[in-house]
Design a protein around this motif. Structure first.
Motif, PDB file in Angstrom:
ATOM      1  N   ASP A  98       0.983  -1.221  -0.036  1.00  3.56           N
ATOM      2  CA  ASP A  98       0.018  -0.006  -0.002  1.00  3.56           C
ATOM      3  C   ASP A  98       0.853   1.281   0.156  1.00  3.56           C
ATOM      4  O   ASP A  98       1.450   1.519   1.252  1.00  3.56           O
ATOM      5  N   GLN A 107       0.063  -9.837   7.945  1.00  2.00           N
ATOM      6  CA  GLN A 107       0.933  -9.307   8.846  1.00  2.00           C
ATOM      7  C   GLN A 107       2.182  -8.827   8.291  1.00  2.00           C
ATOM      8  O   GLN A 107       2.725  -8.992   7.101  1.00  2.00           O
ATOM      9  N   PRO A 108       3.001  -7.924   9.133  1.00  5.02           N
ATOM     10  CA  PRO A 108       4.370  -7.450   8.445  1.00  5.02           C
ATOM     11  C   PRO A 108       5.290  -8.337   8.063  1.00  5.02           C
ATOM     12  O   PRO A 108       5.370  -9.564   8.709  1.00  5.02           O
ATOM     13  N   LYS A 110       8.570   4.621   3.143  1.00  2.00           N
ATOM     14  CA  LYS A 110       7.032   4.958   3.314  1.00  2.00           C
ATOM     15  C   LYS A 110       6.223   3.740   2.813  1.00  2.00           C
ATOM     16  O   LYS A 110       6.586   3.132   1.785  1.00  2.00           O
ATOM     17  N   GLY A 111       4.946   3.738   3.341  1.00  3.16           N
ATOM     18  CA  GLY A 111       4.047   2.645   2.935  1.00  3.16           C
ATOM     19  C   GLY A 111       4.065   1.413   3.789  1.00  3.16           C
ATOM     20  O   GLY A 111       4.537   1.124   4.721  1.00  3.16           O
ATOM     21  N   ARG A 112       3.058   0.569   3.301  1.00  7.12           N
ATOM     22  CA  ARG A 112       2.710  -0.636   4.409  1.00  7.12           C
ATOM     23  C   ARG A 112       2.873  -1.732   3.461  1.00  7.12           C
ATOM     24  O   ARG A 112       2.398  -1.844   2.276  1.00  7.12           O
ATOM     25  N   VAL A 113       3.474  -2.768   4.209  1.00  6.90           N
ATOM     26  CA  VAL A 113       3.634  -4.021   3.363  1.00  6.90           C
ATOM     27  C   VAL A 113       3.078  -5.097   4.511  1.00  6.90           C
ATOM     28  O   VAL A 113       3.286  -5.299   5.704  1.00  6.90           O
ATOM     29  N   LYS A 114       2.197  -5.903   4.015  1.00 10.33           N
ATOM     30  CA  LYS A 114       1.594  -6.970   4.762  1.00 10.33           C
ATOM     31  C   LYS A 114       1.912  -8.364   3.898  1.00 10.33           C
ATOM     32  O   LYS A 114       1.824  -8.533   2.557  1.00 10.33           O
ATOM     33  N   ARG A 138      13.159  -2.538   3.787  1.00  7.47           N
ATOM     34  CA  ARG A 138      12.243  -1.776   4.431  1.00  7.47           C
ATOM     35  C   ARG A 138      11.915  -0.376   3.463  1.00  7.47           C
ATOM     36  O   ARG A 138      12.967   0.005   3.274  1.00  7.47           O
ATOM     37  N   VAL A 175       3.794   1.945  -1.516  1.00  9.50           N
ATOM     38  CA  VAL A 175       5.253   1.685  -1.219  1.00  9.50           C
ATOM     39  C   VAL A 175       6.088   2.386  -1.849  1.00  9.50           C
ATOM     40  O   VAL A 175       6.187   2.262  -3.071  1.00  9.50           O
TER      41      VAL A 175
END
Length: 270
Positions: free
Chosen positions: A19, A77-78, A69-73, A66, A21
């Motif tokens: 999301d 879960q991370p 910025k942004g989200r990784v699943k 890493r 990233v």
């Protein structure tokens, strides 16, 4: 020929989710605003030119890089040690040293080390598991042979067995067709479809070969720093998408039922 997963993606669990990233190296953005999802039971292809960020994207999914910025699943879960236990990873294939004293069975059993531990010797059950996996990729007759003398296509099948021996939910493949002839490539992609259809394994793979990928993936993302497309494979051939990803001067070859190489392959197997 490509076969597709039976259910629509939205009805299946999300295995990989990125999301917005962003990733930078030395002050330069390598990935920008990447938004994508990979669902259970699908072959998801990521295509793009060399240097376009494909391997970096895989490393983000694996939790090895890493994002700024942004989200990784990963499996909701991370990314981390526990979630990576459900992944089989195949890096870019390189030819093995022909003199290196390792057998095909040894290579496959390496895939069990994450669960056995590096200092624990494989027992008879572990060898049986490895042999069973070799049989799944039709390489059981090569178990005692040196890995280094195999052809590129044979090594590829053994590496897939190694990635699968720990019974992962997800396979991640980095340029799996590199150094492999066209006949072996077609056989390999048919193997992936069989794993998806019979075992429910999901696949995320990257390649610069848009023609081969769109012939075999269920969904495709076109990447060159940014995602310029994310969806059904055939729409990758929209001129605007191709130009943004590969530039203006590009030719595409797509394998289908009329492909002479594929015809002779199936003729030989009959």
């Amino acid at each position: 020929m490509k076969t597709t997963a039976q259910e629509t993606p939205s009805k299946r669990p999300v295995y990989v989710e990125l999301d917005d990233v962003w990733v930078a190296y030395d002050g330069k953005w390598i990935l920008k605003s990447i938004i994508l999802q990979c669902y259970a039971g699908e072959i998801f292809g990521i295509v793009g030119p060399n240097g376009g960020g494909k391997t970096t994207l895989l490393n983000v999914i694996l939790g090895l890089v890493r994002p700024a910025k942004g989200r990784v699943k990963l499996f909701d879960q991370p990314p981390g040690t526990n979630s990576r236990l459900d992944i089989g990873y195949l890096p870019q294939i390189s030819r093995a040293d022909r003199s290196f004293p390792v057998t095909v069975l040894d290579v496959v059993m390496m895939g069990l080390y994450s669960k056995l531990g590096f200092f624990n010797r494989p027992d008879r059950q572990s060898k049986e598991i490895a042999m069973n996996q070799l049989s799944q990729v039709h390489m059981e007759d090569y178990a005692t042979r040196p890995f280094g003398i195999l052809s590129g296509g044979q090594q590829q099948r053994v590496n897939i067995a190694r990635a699968l021996v720990s019974k992962p939910k997800l396979l991640i493949l980095d340029e799996p067709s590199t150094g492999v002839d066209s006949v072996a490539q077609e056989d390999f992609y048919e193997l992936l479809a069989k794993l998806r259809d019979e075992q429910g394994i999901s696949v995320v793979m990257v390649s610069h070969d848009i023609g081969m990928m769109t012939s075999h993936a269920d969904r495709v993302a076109c990447l060159n720093t940014q995602l310029h497309y994310h969806g059904e494979p055939d729409s990758c051939f929209i001129p605007d998408v191709q130009e943004k990803v590969y530039g203006k001067d590009m030719k595409v070859m797509v394998h289908d039922s009329k492909c002479v190489t594929c015809f002779h392959r199936h003729e030989d197997h009959d």
